[in-house]
Enzyme design. Structure first.
Site, short mmCIF file in Angstrom:
data_model
loop_
_atom_site.label_atom_id
_atom_site.label_comp_id
_atom_site.label_asym_id
_atom_site.label_seq_id
_atom_site.Cartn_x
_atom_site.Cartn_y
_atom_site.Cartn_z
N ASP A 25 12.77 83.21 -49.94
CA ASP A 25 14.14 82.89 -50.36
C ASP A 25 14.19 82.80 -51.89
O ASP A 25 13.52 81.94 -52.47
CB ASP A 25 14.55 81.56 -49.71
N ASN B 215 17.09 82.34 -53.72
CA ASN B 215 18.23 81.61 -54.32
C ASN B 215 18.45 80.22 -53.74
O ASN B 215 19.50 79.62 -53.96
CB ASN B 215 19.50 82.45 -54.20
N ASP C 200 19.05 79.02 -50.77
CA ASP C 200 19.97 78.69 -49.67
C ASP C 200 19.23 78.51 -48.33
O ASP C 200 19.86 78.35 -47.30
CB ASP C 200 21.07 79.75 -49.54
N ASP D 291 15.70 86.58 -48.50
CA ASP D 291 16.66 87.58 -48.98
C ASP D 291 15.94 88.76 -49.65
O ASP D 291 14.72 88.75 -49.81
CB ASP D 291 17.67 86.93 -49.93
N ASP E 161 15.08 99.17 -39.55
CA ASP E 161 15.30 98.94 -38.13
C ASP E 161 16.59 99.66 -37.73
O ASP E 161 17.61 99.52 -38.41
CB ASP E 161 15.44 97.44 -37.88
N ASP F 124 15.05 100.01 -32.21
CA ASP F 124 15.13 98.86 -31.31
C ASP F 124 15.43 99.31 -29.87
O ASP F 124 16.40 100.06 -29.65
CB ASP F 124 16.26 97.96 -31.83
N GLU G 125 10.74 101.27 -30.14
CA GLU G 125 10.37 100.08 -29.36
C GLU G 125 10.74 100.34 -27.91
O GLU G 125 11.90 100.62 -27.61
CB GLU G 125 11.12 98.85 -29.89
N HIS H 146 8.07 89.98 -34.61
CA HIS H 146 8.99 88.83 -34.69
C HIS H 146 9.39 88.29 -33.32
O HIS H 146 10.13 87.31 -33.26
CB HIS H 146 10.24 89.26 -35.48
N ASP H 147 8.96 88.94 -32.25
CA ASP H 147 9.29 88.49 -30.89
C ASP H 147 8.10 87.86 -30.17
O ASP H 147 8.23 87.44 -29.02
CB ASP H 147 9.76 89.68 -30.03
#
Ligand code: NOJ
Length: 561
Positions: free
Chosen positions: A21, A23, A25, A29, A98, A199, A256, A329-330
């Site tokens: 990150d 910035n 938040d 990003d 993706d 995907d 995928e 990520h899964d």
């Protein structure tokens, strides 16, 4: 076997929300990724696969796209993206995006129009069916719990969503949909991106009859997957996409594909068929599954894992090409899943890296894998963000009456947030990921497991991965050599050779915390030089390969003499 740059590459997956990150938040990003390109160049990877960065209401963290041609506000702007692409290319790193086109967000303008009336021009962009006796059109269960069908008041019928109800499935039977998708792909490729990870792309062709699925005992819904996985027109669509789009660019593609078999895998990836370069299959990710699907906690056997991975190695030896991965990520973190995230964390992470990278195929590293990042066990369900886990929790606790502690335990081991906790950059607060409040809690072990620590330690998992990546560039056998499994029945050792002309590599991986002996009669008269090892005690004499003693979680690759 044709030589290709994507066969010689190592891919690194970035899940932007959790990477860095810039910035404050609390959300990763694009500028955050730019800041870390030197880190990736140091690791030596060739390609970044960027999980979705498009405009999205984030029901499924960007896998629900509202606008394919703009960047999610939290991640920055299209100018930031252009800088990222240029800066990556300056470092000889390619970027693969993706491509999520089985479905869009329900907030995509196409769907907003489609659901508004039956005569809207976008009506057939999605899959609409009438209910049966007040029930949905089929009994299929959504990947994220509940029915795959959602009722729409305005038109009095149902739309299909294999994933969440905010992810309506596109109707690929419609020529206009396909040409919209191809135009969008060209738009990104013309910007200079280097390919696509697609995907659930083997879900885009549905069986035209929409039959009910089989209902397992004790389950409310049926399994619709035979009617949407690898459907009747899938090869026609991918072939068309290749002809109209991909064949005009020097890019890489990976589809995928849950439920794909090696026979199908060959059809998708054989050179002369002009579809895709590689697929992600899930067979090895199912090795610890069971009655409750992925949520089962049954353990797993090394012989099963070896059988699956070697089957794919053999089947795709002549035709097609494998992708190699332990993580994404899964999935839960591999060191917690197939290694040891306690005493032998570093050693087992290196062993797993060796076992994967020495097989034949293109290896994928998921962010943090190169640090040996582990699963997390949050105390409360309120600390979790992933809709798959939250929906499953609600269903099991509220509908089936399961013990909440037991359901939480399943999420500790199998939930997707294990992969999504923020990247651990340093021992500073929040692992140096953000100066604000992270969108998902950081794994508390960031104080000891982090990139700063790994970079300063020559013996770290990071430096070991760097060497693995480097070796692929120096040694053609690692890329193109033929694979052969050894010690098939061993429950402790994953052993194989790779052979290319006169050169043979022998890879020995101990998957246990006990010392073990590899008895390799066929190599009784051979010795070997060590190419790479995670061994702690140095072998003083030249190793005779007939009987090799392995330390706990040792991985050693020998070049046969
Ligand atoms: C597979 C993606 O990897 C996963 O994260 C996503 O939830 C589903 N497809 C739906 O897009």
């Amino acid at each position: 076997m044709t030589k290709q740059w994507w066969k010689e590459s190592v891919v690194y997956q970035i899940y932007p929300r959790s990477f860095n990150d810039s910035n404050g938040d609390g959300i990763g990003d694009l500028q955050g990724i730019i800041e870390k390109l030197d880190y990736l160049a140091e690791l030596g990877i060739d390609v970044i696969w960027l999980s979705p960065v498009y405009d999205s209401p984030n029901d499924d963290n960007g896998y629900d796209i509202r606008d394919y041609r703009s960047i999610m506000n939290e991640f920055g702007s299209m100018e930031d993206f252009d800088v990222l692409l240029a800066e990556a290319h300056n470092r000889n790193i390619r970027i693969v995006m993706d491509l999520v086109v089985n479905h869009t967000s329900d907030e995509h303008s196409w769907f907003v129009e489609s659901k508004s009336s039956k005569d809207n021009p976008k009506r057939d962009y999605y899959i609409w069916k009438d209910g049966k006796d007040g029930q949905p059109p089929t009994n299929w269960e959504s990947a994220f719990s509940g029915s795959t069908w959602e009722y729409n008041e305005a038109t009095g019928d149902y739309y299909l969503h294999i994933f969440s109800k905010k992810q309506p499935d596109l109707n690929w039977e419609n020529d206009e949909v396909r040409s919209e998708v191809y135009d969008m792909m060209k738009w990104w490729l013309d910007k200079g991106i280097d390919g696509f990870r697609m995907d659930v792309v083997n879900f885009i062709s549905k069986h035209p009859d929409y039959p009910n699925g089989e209902v397992q005992p004790g389950k409310q819904y049926g399994d619709g997957s035979p009617y949407f996985m690898n459907g009747p027109r899938i090869h026609e669509y991918l072939n068309e996409m290749n002809r109209q789009v991909l064949s005009n660019y020097d890019v890489m593609t990976v589809g995928e594909m849950p439920g794909v078999t090696p026979d199908e895998g060959k059809l998708y990836t054989a050179d002369e068929r002009n579809e895709l370069n590689m697929v992600f299959h899930f067979e090895h990710m199912g090795v610890d599954g069971g009655e409750m699907g992925k949520w089962s906690l049954n353990g797993w056997n090394l012989t099963d894992l070896k059988e699956i991975l070697s089957k794919w190695q053999y089947e795709l030896e002549e035709e097609g090409w494998n992708s190699l991965y332990w993580n994404n990520h899964d999935q839960p973190r591999v060191v917690s899943r197939f290694g040891d995230d306690g005493e032998y964390r570093k050693k087992s992470a290196k062993m797993l890296g060796t076992c994967l990278h020495m097989m034949k195929g293109t290896p994928y590293i998921y962010q943090g894998e190169e640090l040996g990042m582990t699963n997390v066990a949050f105390e409360s369900i309120d600390q979790y963000e992933d809709l798959e886990s939250l929906n499953m929790y609600n269903e099991r606790v509220n509908q089936y009456g399961d013990d909440p502690a037991e359901v939480l335990e399943r999420i500790h081991h199998k939930g997707r947030d294990n992969a999504r906790t923020p990247m651990q950059w340093s021992a500073e607060e929040n692992g140096g990921f953000t100066t604000g409040q992270p969108w998902l809690d950081v794994n508390p072990n960031y104080r000891t497991i982090n990139a700063e620590e790994a970079l300063s330690d020559e013996d770290s998992v990071f430096h070991y991965y760097k060497r693995l990546i480097q070796l692929r560039k120096e040694n053609e056998t690692i890329v193109y050599g033929k694979f052969d499994l050894l010690l098939e029945d061993s429950e402790s050792i994953f052993a194989y050779t790779r052979t290319n002309g006169d050169e043979t590599l022998l890879v020995l991986c101990n998957f246990t915390k006990e010392p073990v002996t590899a008895e390799l009669g066929e190599f009784a008269s051979r010795s070997g030089d060590v190419l790479i090892t995670n061994r702690e005690e140095e072998r003083t004499e030249e190793t005779q390969l007939g009987t090799v003693e392995l330390e706990p979680f040792e991985a050693t690759t020998f070049v046969l003499k």
